[in-house]
Enzyme design. Structure first.
Site, PDB file in Angstrom:
ATOM      1  CG  HIS A   1      -2.483  -0.664   1.191  1.00 20.84           C
ATOM      2  ND1 HIS A   1      -3.572  -0.131   1.173  1.00 20.84           N
ATOM      3  CD2 HIS A   1      -2.480  -2.087   0.502  1.00 20.84           C
ATOM      4  CE1 HIS A   1      -4.421  -0.832   1.165  1.00 20.84           C
ATOM      5  NE2 HIS A   1      -3.937  -2.022   0.658  1.00 20.84           N
TER       6      HIS A   1
ATOM      7  CD  GLU B   1      -6.621  -1.874  -3.427  1.00 22.42           C
ATOM      8  OE1 GLU B   1      -5.732  -1.511  -3.131  1.00 22.42           O
ATOM      9  OE2 GLU B   1      -6.922  -3.215  -3.639  1.00 22.42           O
TER      10      GLU B   1
END
Length: 327
Positions: free
Chosen positions: A44, A113
């Site tokens: 991330h 994402e």
């Protein structure tokens, strides 16, 4: 049953959203010492929620884990190689990790994402285009992992005179994340396995129907704590994002948006999405259900920054109960 339950491996989630780089490495060492078969670390740029507090660069963390562990398998779950970093650079990073973790590395990829991928200012593509980009990115990476000089001018990515000079002795599995029929087909056609979440019944079946074979990795999220109320409060504080559904979780660009999208989740309803409290049965049952569905790498995500009490409980009791349920 798609896989023999006795062959199911149990891992520990290294949540890069909840732990800093040094702590992630220490947790990998601890997981090896406590008998976990593998660890999976998330890739991330941002945490889902600001309260989670962390998001180190996964490739640096992997090098440190390789240096401090000997046995435990390590997976990245999952990297998006289509926007934040060019697939040629991702291929280079993964090849180096494969060398350092020779025979212990699994590389998970997916369409990502917006939370992590919008940071360079590029347009966030719709889902069908991201799948197309992922397919091409996989082809770029596989070409580079041959060790040959690669020049490609594709629809989405250009590579010029690129050669990787350090490659692992044996290829590592490239496991593709898939939710929905189109992604399942891509995972079956281009991947060496499937990456999913939860007990995985529908995703694994779609992937098998599309011709998929190979390892299946899936994460189970919970908050174990002797105090059920404390467990619910901590889970609601740190992992309310689990309530943000499907496409929305892919398109929200910031942690603030996820906080707004999960504002209705509190200690009174978090257990609708996430097991919380001292009872081990929901964890044991979920592991058994995942194994029954064909997941052979089940990794356990204990929500929170301090994993010490949970790891003690794992060693003292839960490990035997979980592995007993798989016999």
């Amino acid at each position: 049953m798609h896989a023999r339950m006795a062959t199911t491996k149990i891992g520990l989630t290294l949540s890069s959203e909840e732990h800093g780089p040094a702590d992630l490495v220490d947790l990998a060492v601890e997981a090896e010492a406590r008998g976990f078969d593998f660890v999976s670390v998330s890739d991330h740029f941002h945490p889902w929620l600001t309260a989670q507090g962390h998001s180190p660069f996964v490739w640096g963390v992997l090098g440190a884990i390789a240096a401090r562990t000997e046995r435990i398998e390590v997976g990245v779950g999952v990297t998006c190689p289509i926007l934040r970093m060019h697939p040629a650079i991702v291929a280079h990073a993964a090849a180096t990790a494969g060398c350092l973790l020779e025979g212990r590395f699994t590389f998970g990829v997916g369409t990502g994402e917006a939370l992590n991928e919008h940071v360079t200012g590029e347009r966030w593509p719709p889902a069908d285009l991201r799948l197309e980009m992922l397919e091409e990115a996989i082809e770029v990476m596989r070409d580079l992992w041959t060790g040959e000089s690669v020049t490609r001018r594709g629809t989405h990515f250009t590579v010029e005179n690129a050669t990787l000079h350090d490659l692992p002795t044996e290829p590592f599995p490239l496991v593709v994340s898939a939710f929905g029929p189109a992604a399942a087909r891509l995972a079956a056609e281009k991947g060496d396995g499937l990456w999913t979440t939860g007990t995985g019944e529908d995703a694994v079946q779609e992937w098998h129907d599309a011709g998929g074979s190979g390892p299946v990795w899936s994460q189970l999220t919970f908050r174990w704590d002797p105090d059920e109320r404390a467990a619910r409060e901590r889970a609601a504080e740190l992992w309310a994002n689990t309530a943000v559904p499907g496409q929305l979780s892919q398109d929200l660009p910031t942690s603030l948006h996820f906080e707004q999208g999960s504002a209705h989740v509190d200690a009174d309803n978090i257990a609708e999405h996430t097991p919380c409290g001292p009872d081990p049965e929901p964890i044991i049952e979920a592991v058994a259900s995942a194994a029954q569905a064909g997941v052979d790498h089940v990794y356990l995500h204990q929500i929170g920054h301090d994993l010490g009490p949970f790891l003690d409980y794992w060693t003292d009791s839960l490990a035997e109960q979980v592995r007993g349920a798989l016999r």
